[in-house]
Design an enzyme around this catalytic site. Structure first.
Site, PDB file in Angstrom:
ATOM      1  N   ARG A 177     -11.590   3.540   2.236  1.00  0.00           N
ATOM      2  CA  ARG A 177     -12.191   3.358   0.830  1.00  0.00           C
ATOM      3  C   ARG A 177     -13.738   4.847   0.906  1.00  0.00           C
ATOM      4  NH1 ARG A 177     -10.715  -2.651  -0.312  1.00  0.00           N
ATOM      5  NH2 ARG A 177     -11.474  -2.548   1.563  1.00  0.00           N
ATOM      6  N   HIS A 201      -3.669  -0.116  -2.612  1.00  0.00           N
ATOM      7  CA  HIS A 201      -2.636  -0.334  -1.758  1.00  0.00           C
ATOM      8  C   HIS A 201      -1.240   0.397  -1.526  1.00  0.00           C
ATOM      9  CE1 HIS A 201      -4.245  -4.718  -0.808  1.00  0.00           C
ATOM     10  NE2 HIS A 201      -5.026  -3.745   0.027  1.00  0.00           N
ATOM     11  N   LYS A 204     -10.253 -14.804   7.797  1.00  0.00           N
ATOM     12  CA  LYS A 204     -11.107 -14.562   5.949  1.00  0.00           C
ATOM     13  C   LYS A 204     -10.074 -16.025   5.182  1.00  0.00           C
ATOM     14  CE  LYS A 204     -10.338  -9.392   4.943  1.00  0.00           C
ATOM     15  NZ  LYS A 204      -9.838  -8.452   4.056  1.00  0.00           N
ATOM     16  N   SER A 209      -9.207  -5.493  -2.943  1.00  0.00           N
ATOM     17  CA  SER A 209      -8.573  -7.520  -3.527  1.00  0.00           C
ATOM     18  C   SER A 209      -9.700  -8.225  -3.838  1.00  0.00           C
ATOM     19  CB  SER A 209      -7.904  -8.069  -2.307  1.00  0.00           C
ATOM     20  OG  SER A 209      -6.836  -6.866  -2.050  1.00  0.00           O
TER      21      SER A 209
HETATM   22  P1  ADP Z   1      -7.687  -6.149   5.981  1.00  0.00           P
HETATM   23  O1  ADP Z   1      -7.967  -8.012   6.000  1.00  0.00           O
HETATM   24  O2  ADP Z   1      -6.301  -6.274   6.809  1.00  0.00           O
HETATM   25  O3  ADP Z   1      -8.465  -5.524   5.801  1.00  0.00           O
HETATM   26  P2  ADP Z   1      -6.827  -5.270   2.829  1.00  0.00           P
HETATM   27  O4  ADP Z   1      -5.591  -5.772   2.626  1.00  0.00           O
HETATM   28  O5  ADP Z   1      -7.821  -6.172   2.421  1.00  0.00           O
HETATM   29  O6  ADP Z   1      -6.650  -5.869   4.733  1.00  0.00           O
HETATM   30  O7  ADP Z   1      -6.482  -3.912   2.956  1.00  0.00           O
HETATM   31  C1  ADP Z   1      -5.178  -3.544   3.926  1.00  0.00           C
HETATM   32  C2  ADP Z   1      -5.535  -1.942   3.856  1.00  0.00           C
HETATM   33  O8  ADP Z   1      -6.236  -1.290   3.257  1.00  0.00           O
HETATM   34  C3  ADP Z   1      -7.268  -1.589   5.100  1.00  0.00           C
HETATM   35  O9  ADP Z   1      -7.227  -0.659   5.961  1.00  0.00           O
HETATM   36  C4  ADP Z   1      -8.022  -1.034   3.685  1.00  0.00           C
HETATM   37  O10 ADP Z   1      -9.336  -0.393   3.820  1.00  0.00           O
HETATM   38  C5  ADP Z   1      -7.270  -0.508   2.547  1.00  0.00           C
HETATM   39  N1  ADP Z   1      -7.781  -0.223   1.068  1.00  0.00           N
HETATM   40  C6  ADP Z   1      -7.529  -1.477   1.034  1.00  0.00           C
HETATM   41  N2  ADP Z   1      -7.933  -1.243  -0.245  1.00  0.00           N
HETATM   42  C7  ADP Z   1      -7.959   0.049  -1.157  1.00  0.00           C
HETATM   43  C8  ADP Z   1      -8.291   1.238  -1.787  1.00  0.00           C
HETATM   44  N3  ADP Z   1      -8.220   0.486  -2.599  1.00  0.00           N
HETATM   45  N4  ADP Z   1      -8.219   1.538  -1.308  1.00  0.00           N
HETATM   46  C9  ADP Z   1      -7.755   2.415   0.070  1.00  0.00           C
HETATM   47  N5  ADP Z   1      -7.373   1.985   0.795  1.00  0.00           N
HETATM   48  C10 ADP Z   1      -8.050   0.464   0.170  1.00  0.00           C
END
Ligand code: ADP
Length: 163
Positions: free
Chosen positions: A92, A19, A43, A130
């Site tokens: 990703r 992030h 979630k 995460s």
């Molecule tokens: P959500 O529940 O909205 O998917 P997340 O916190 O899991 O929330 O992710 C927020 C955003 O950050 C999403 O677009 C996700 O694809 C992106 N993201 C999370 N981890 C990574 C990473 N390691 N590399 C690139 N993008 C990421």
């Protein structure tokens, strides 16, 4: 020229170096980035909304061009309220694409003036999520270098209190 503001929404349960990588890249393109921590009804989260928001705030406190908020309701309404017109999402792998594509098209149909911008992390952060961080941490694996130290401490406190 008005400042270019982007909103980076997510669950951030918890925030990872993946992030942070996306946020740093966004700051190269935008004047201000609002990190919007979502309530996320679909979630089940490990950290409460307040815990997630506090961790993001703590980790980004040195960055004056980043604001951290929590929000509920429709993302596009929130983006308009903030005076922004761009939503940042991270990609990703191909596996992220289908869901992100659906979400971006839905948001674009709800609010055609708002653009979704996808960014990629560096290869070394691209395997981070995460979910995997929580799994590894719960099993006492090391997450050093994958999350900021404050997040590591918060994970230890959740999973290994008293150990
Ligand atoms: P959500 O529940 O909205 O998917 P997340 O916190 O899991 O929330 O992710 C927020 C955003 O950050 C999403 O677009 C996700 O694809 C992106 N993201 C999370 N981890 C990574 C990473 N390691 N590399 C690139 N993008 C990421």
């Amino acid at each position: 020229m008005p400042p270019k503001i982007a909103v980076y929404p997510g669950s951030f349960d918890p925030i990872t170096n993946g992030h942070l990588d996306i946020i740093e890249r966004s700051l190269q393109v935008f004047d201000r980035v609002i990190v919007a921590v979502a309530t996320n009804s679909s979630k089940k989260s490990l950290f409460t909304l307040k815990e997630r928001t506090d961790l993001v705030t703590e980790v980004l406190k040195h960055e004056p061009r980043v604001t951290v908020h929590s929000f509920e309701g429709l993302l596009v309404d929130y983006v308009v309220e903030q005076g922004a017109d761009v939503i940042i999402r991270g990609l990703r792998a191909v596996s992220d694409f289908e869901f992100e594509f659906q979400l971006a098209l839905m948001n674009s149909s709800l609010a055609p003036k708002i653009q979704t911008l996808f960014m990629m992390t560096s290869a070394s952060n691209s395997f981070l999520s995460s979910t995997i961080i929580k799994e590894v941490s719960a099993l006492k694996g090391t997450v050093d270098g994958m999350v900021p130290p404050q997040v590591k401490a918060a994970l230890d406190a959740k999973f290994h209190k008293g150990n």
